[in-house]
Design a protein around this motif. Structure first.
Motif, PDB file in Angstrom:
ATOM      1  N   LYS A  48      -8.647  -2.828   2.955  1.00 49.95           N
ATOM      2  CA  LYS A  48      -9.132  -3.185   0.940  1.00 49.95           C
ATOM      3  C   LYS A  48     -10.372  -3.399   1.257  1.00 49.95           C
ATOM      4  CE  LYS A  48      -6.877  -6.325  -2.188  1.00 49.95           C
ATOM      5  NZ  LYS A  48      -8.310  -7.229  -2.153  1.00 49.95           N
ATOM      6  N   TRP A  81     -14.032  -0.565  -1.418  1.00 55.92           N
ATOM      7  CA  TRP A  81     -12.388   0.013  -2.294  1.00 55.92           C
ATOM      8  C   TRP A  81     -12.411  -1.208  -3.687  1.00 55.92           C
ATOM      9  CZ3 TRP A  81      -8.536   2.746   0.178  1.00 55.92           C
ATOM     10  CH2 TRP A  81      -8.882   3.449   1.212  1.00 55.92           C
ATOM     11  N   GLN A  82     -11.181  -1.039  -4.043  1.00 59.45           N
ATOM     12  CA  GLN A  82     -11.104  -1.681  -4.882  1.00 59.45           C
ATOM     13  C   GLN A  82      -9.835  -2.332  -5.784  1.00 59.45           C
ATOM     14  OE1 GLN A  82     -12.549  -0.836  -9.109  1.00 59.45           O
ATOM     15  NE2 GLN A  82     -15.041  -0.481  -7.470  1.00 59.45           N
ATOM     16  N   THR A 105     -10.336   4.272  -3.490  1.00 58.95           N
ATOM     17  CA  THR A 105     -10.790   4.324  -3.104  1.00 58.95           C
ATOM     18  C   THR A 105     -12.268   4.745  -3.070  1.00 58.95           C
ATOM     19  OG1 THR A 105     -10.584   7.049  -2.730  1.00 58.95           O
ATOM     20  CG2 THR A 105      -9.052   5.161  -1.800  1.00 58.95           C
ATOM     21  N   PRO A 106     -13.685   4.771  -2.059  1.00 62.96           N
ATOM     22  CA  PRO A 106     -14.638   4.592  -2.023  1.00 62.96           C
ATOM     23  C   PRO A 106     -15.429   6.351  -3.116  1.00 62.96           C
ATOM     24  CG  PRO A 106     -14.367   3.552  -0.377  1.00 62.96           C
ATOM     25  CD  PRO A 106     -12.729   3.818  -0.794  1.00 62.96           C
ATOM     26  N   THR A 141      -7.039   7.333  -6.620  1.00 63.65           N
ATOM     27  CA  THR A 141      -6.685   6.346  -7.008  1.00 63.65           C
ATOM     28  C   THR A 141      -4.954   6.364  -6.527  1.00 63.65           C
ATOM     29  OG1 THR A 141      -5.637   7.301  -9.510  1.00 63.65           O
ATOM     30  CG2 THR A 141      -7.903   5.619  -9.469  1.00 63.65           C
ATOM     31  N   CYS A 201      -4.168  -2.977   6.197  1.00 62.81           N
ATOM     32  CA  CYS A 201      -4.192  -2.483   5.199  1.00 62.81           C
ATOM     33  C   CYS A 201      -5.309  -3.355   4.478  1.00 62.81           C
ATOM     34  CB  CYS A 201      -3.071  -2.835   4.572  1.00 62.81           C
ATOM     35  SG  CYS A 201      -2.093  -0.939   5.247  1.00 62.81           S
ATOM     36  N   THR A 211       0.866  -1.208  -0.602  1.00 57.27           N
ATOM     37  CA  THR A 211       0.385  -0.188   0.588  1.00 57.27           C
ATOM     38  C   THR A 211       1.005   1.176  -0.351  1.00 57.27           C
ATOM     39  OG1 THR A 211      -1.552  -0.601   1.472  1.00 57.27           O
ATOM     40  CG2 THR A 211      -1.907   1.290   1.500  1.00 57.27           C
ATOM     41  N   THR A 228      -4.771   1.632  -6.814  1.00 53.14           N
ATOM     42  CA  THR A 228      -5.665   1.487  -5.644  1.00 53.14           C
ATOM     43  C   THR A 228      -6.908   2.572  -5.659  1.00 53.14           C
ATOM     44  OG1 THR A 228      -4.314   0.111  -4.088  1.00 53.14           O
ATOM     45  CG2 THR A 228      -6.604   0.821  -3.401  1.00 53.14           C
TER      46      THR A 228
END
Length: 107
Positions: free
Chosen positions: A49, A54-55, A68-69, A73, A45, A11, A66
């Motif tokens: 995740k 989260w993706q 976030t909601p 990115t 983390c 992360t 990554t």
């Protein structure tokens, strides 16, 4: 994964030791169980995740993006390009470096 990722969480901004090997793209979302789709994460983390919204997606170069909601990115570079900063030089090393530079310039 622990060796490939240098023993440190993948992360962005986290330097905790790896505690979990996890899918980058979740298995439930169609992510494959392969070296390219696995990452080393610390416990915190890995839990974050899995929260709603989260993706993460693996990149073709070994990077991990990554999402976030909120839609932000963050991209973790491939492990071979990600190195911690070297420790600062000691006073003795700085003095020696300066002496060597002066000697080189004088020659």
């Amino acid at each position: 994964m622990t060796t490939r990722d240098g023993g440190i969480c993948r992360t962005v901004g986290c330097d905790a030791p790896i505690r979990n090997i996890d899918h980058i793209e979740r298995h439930a979302d169609g992510g494959e169980t392969s070296a390219q789709n696995l990452q080393g994460l610390c416990e915190r983390c890995n839990q974050a995740k899995e929260a709603i919204g989260w993706q993460a997606r693996p990149g073709p170069d070994g990077s991990i993006t990554t999402i976030t909601p909120t839609g932000h990115t963050y991209t973790s570079p491939p492990p071979d390009t990600w190195r911690p900063d070297p420790p600062p030089l000691s006073r003795a090393e700085l003095t020696l470096r300066d002496l060597l530079l002066d000697h080189t310039l004088a020659a």
